[in-house]
Design a protein around this motif. Structure first.
Motif, mmCIF file in Angstrom:
data_model
loop_
_atom_site.group_PDB
_atom_site.id
_atom_site.type_symbol
_atom_site.label_atom_id
_atom_site.label_comp_id
_atom_site.label_asym_id
_atom_site.label_seq_id
_atom_site.Cartn_x
_atom_site.Cartn_y
_atom_site.Cartn_z
ATOM 1 N N THR A 29 -2.608 -15.425 29.200
ATOM 2 C CA THR A 29 -3.514 -14.895 30.222
ATOM 3 C C THR A 29 -2.873 -14.937 31.606
ATOM 4 O OG1 THR A 29 -4.612 -17.051 30.369
ATOM 5 C CG2 THR A 29 -5.655 -15.385 28.978
ATOM 6 N N GLN A 34 -0.308 -12.076 31.712
ATOM 7 C CA GLN A 34 -0.977 -10.785 31.846
ATOM 8 C C GLN A 34 -1.482 -10.579 33.277
ATOM 9 O OE1 GLN A 34 -3.874 -10.557 28.590
ATOM 10 N NE2 GLN A 34 -2.528 -9.025 27.675
ATOM 11 N N LEU A 61 2.626 -5.744 28.557
ATOM 12 C CA LEU A 61 1.235 -6.183 28.664
ATOM 13 C C LEU A 61 0.559 -6.130 27.293
ATOM 14 C CD1 LEU A 61 -0.711 -7.072 30.919
ATOM 15 C CD2 LEU A 61 -1.318 -4.679 31.203
ATOM 16 N N GLY A 97 -0.695 -9.307 24.721
ATOM 17 C CA GLY A 97 -2.031 -9.321 24.129
ATOM 18 C C GLY A 97 -1.977 -9.461 22.617
ATOM 19 N N SER A 103 -7.492 -10.691 25.677
ATOM 20 C CA SER A 103 -6.809 -9.500 26.190
ATOM 21 C C SER A 103 -7.546 -8.213 25.853
ATOM 22 C CB SER A 103 -5.386 -9.440 25.638
ATOM 23 O OG SER A 103 -5.426 -9.251 24.238
#
Length: 70
Positions: A9, A12, A35, A39, A55
């Protein structure tokens, strides 16, 4: 406590901040691919439901044509 969720997290969020600021390290498409890869790793390796779905909002937004234009 789960590393994939805790680290994923944060990574991201950093990636989204770079994209929003126009400060990509790689090409925009490579950043978006990274990205998505983060996820997927979170979904595959997280122990709890939170890590497996954290995600999802980003993935959903990336499917919208207007969002990908950032």
């Amino acid at each position: 406590q789960c590393v994939p969720c805790r680290v994923g997290t944060v990574r991201q969020e950093e990636l989204l901040a770079r994209l929003a600021a126009g400060a990509e390290v790689r090409s925009r498409d490579e950043e978006l691919d990274l990205l998505r890869e983060i996820g997927q790793a979170m979904r595959d390796a997280s122990i709890c439901g939170l890590g497996q779905t954290a995600s999802s909002a980003i993935e959903s937004a990336l499917r919208l044509p207007d969002m990908v234009a950032l």
